[in-house]
Design an enzyme around this catalytic site. Structure first.
Site, short mmCIF file in Angstrom:
data_model
loop_
_atom_site.label_atom_id
_atom_site.label_comp_id
_atom_site.label_asym_id
_atom_site.label_seq_id
_atom_site.Cartn_x
_atom_site.Cartn_y
_atom_site.Cartn_z
N LYS A 122 0.82 -1.22 0.00
CA LYS A 122 0.00 0.00 0.00
C LYS A 122 0.85 1.27 0.00
CE LYS A 122 -2.36 -1.29 3.67
NZ LYS A 122 -2.09 -2.75 3.77
N THR A 123 1.86 1.31 0.88
CA THR A 123 2.65 2.52 0.99
C THR A 123 3.44 2.80 -0.29
OG1 THR A 123 2.82 2.34 3.39
CG2 THR A 123 4.51 3.64 2.27
N GLU A 166 -3.88 5.59 1.70
CA GLU A 166 -3.91 4.15 1.87
C GLU A 166 -5.23 3.76 2.53
OE1 GLU A 166 -0.46 2.52 3.82
OE2 GLU A 166 0.83 4.11 3.02
#
Length: 461
Positions: A122-123, A166
């Site tokens: 996600k990051t 996110e």
């Protein structure tokens, strides 16, 4: 549920304000004219940054911190009704929202909201998209779960059009979001202290997909098992990405340089559109980049913007981050704490110049370590040498009898050299003797294991 009027600034108090997500949300409010205060267990660079912007920060959570002029309380998932500030807020009748509920309301104020979900990546993917948005001069508001050099931290406050964030599945927090663009990178077992099993996790991702706006788009990795089931209730368009060649967005002619960074031609609905060279390692990042490309193309960004944005991205803090070297040993730090992430990082490391890969791993939570015991043994065995630190408890207490010492012994049985030490100092002393010229040292985990690499670099440089 309490609804915020973001055009009417009020006093908002954050319980757990020092977390990377909470601090970012607090900073957005400060720049929008809200009065912000909050508490955390310890001071940090993030709390100092908030204070520099005008927030009032309390170290330690006490009932006396909750004053009559507070209009709303926002709290993290780690805060429970027995917390003294929670109890005081209830006594005073102050409205309360979880971090996810608050973030969902904030997102609704933007014309184009983008939520990046998945068990892993996600990051990095959010950061890739951030670079494309910045290259395209969209003036985005960005909330990312890591420190991104391009925005000078984990938050950027922009205009009212684009909001990028996110979307975490833990405690179903992402079900509070109703984005125009939803991205699902992968779906695997994790957070088994909350979810019952993989089917329970898939059900949550199906509900998240269904929250995509009707005039929006869901981007789905074709590698996910039975992706049609996940997309079944989505009202928006569904677009696939992946590396098999059959997806709406796919890659051709993937090659890797000496540092395991991929170059490839991206293909959009069967037509080659551009060639990109990434500056982050691993096959998994080629798939992450394809999701960013798919979003950007469907949102109307040019190939030039996409290529320049991706090529400007050099990674985020704690994602295969080069920290320095000592005695000819390169030191890398990585956030990987799930077996799939560990495997991806160590496979990427095999293409990095090295004689031996020495991995220092700090397991993250007792429940995760127990749930994936055999998978941890298999994944960590990809290194030449493994050094185990004690489990980072995070939100848990040890009621399961899970010990890093036992995990190290199990890895040793698999044929991989493995050690356990109960303190960071002992690990540093061991590494000082163990690491030789051209070795690759990776500190790995979601806790504070990065301190080992920083400590040994400070000691020998």
């Amino acid at each position: 549920m309490y609804k915020i009027n973001f055009q009417n600034p009020i006093h908002i108090y954050f319980i757990g304000i020092g977390g990377i997500s909470m601090s970012g949300l607090a900073e957005i409010l400060l720049k929008e004219g809200f009065q912000v205060s909050g508490s955390d267990s310890k001071a940090s660079d993030l709390t100092a940054r908030l204070e520099s912007h005008g927030a009032r920060i309390f170290i330690g959570q006490k009932a006396s911190n909750i004053t009559d002029d507070i209009n709303l309380i926002v709290y993290t998932a780690a805060i429970h009704p027995d917390n003294p500030e929670w109890k005081q807020a209830e006594q005073q009748g102050i409205p309360m929202l979880s971090r996810a509920e608050f973030l969902g309301q904030l997102m609704d104020n933007y014309a184009r909201s983008i939520a990046v979900a998945g068990t892993h990546g996600k990051t990095t993917t959010t950061s890739m998209i951030a670079h494309i948005l910045l290259t395209a001069d969209t003036d985005p508001t960005i909330s990312v779960g890591g420190m991104l050099a391009a925005i000078g931290g984990n938050i950027r406050v922009g205009g009212p059009d684009v909001f990028l964030t996110e979307a975490c599945e833990y405690t179903n927090s992402f079900l509070n979001f109703h984005p125009k663009y939803s991205i699902i990178l992968n779906i695997e077992e994790d957070h088994m202290d909350f979810f019952k099993d993989l089917q329970d996790i898939r059900h949550s991702f199906t509900r998240f997909a269904a929250n995509t706006a009707e005039n929006g788009c869901l981007f789905l990795n074709s590698a996910i098992s039975n992706p049609d089931e996940i997309a079944a209730d989505c009202r928006g368009r569904v677009v696939t990405f992946g590396t098999t060649g059959s997806e709406d967005y796919t890659a051709r002619d993937i090659t890797y340089d000496e540092r395991a960074c991929a170059s490839f031609t991206y293909v959009c609905h069967g037509r080659p559109c551009g060639h990109v060279t990434l500056h982050v390692p691993g096959e998994h990042n080629a798939a992450n980049a394809l999701s960013a490309i798919a979003f950007a193309k469907e949102a109307g960004f040019s190939d030039d913007m996409i290529i320049r944005g991706l090529q400007s991205f050099g990674g985020t803090a704690r994602r295969f981050e080069y920290k320095g070297s000592f005695n000819g040993t390169a030191v890398i730090d990585d956030y990987a704490h799930h077996p799939t992430e560990i495997r991806a990082t160590l496979n990427a490391a095999k293409n990095y110049p090295h004689n031996r890969i020495i991995c220092v791993f700090q397991p993250h939570t007792y429940t995760r370590t127990k749930a994936f015991w055999n998978e941890f043994v298999s994944a960590l065995s990809l290194a030449d040498t493994v050094v185990l630190a004690d489990v980072y408890a995070a939100r848990e207490t040890d009621t399961l009898g899970i010990r890093s010492e036992d995990l190290a012994a199990e890895i040793g049985k698999s044929g991989t050299e493995s050690f356990y030490f109960p303190s960071f100092d002992e690990i540093e002393n061991f590494l000082a003797k163990k690491c030789l010229n051209n070795d690759l040292l990776i500190t790995m985990g979601a806790g504070d294991v990065y301190r080992i690499g920083e400590g040994i670099l400070a000691r020998y440089n």
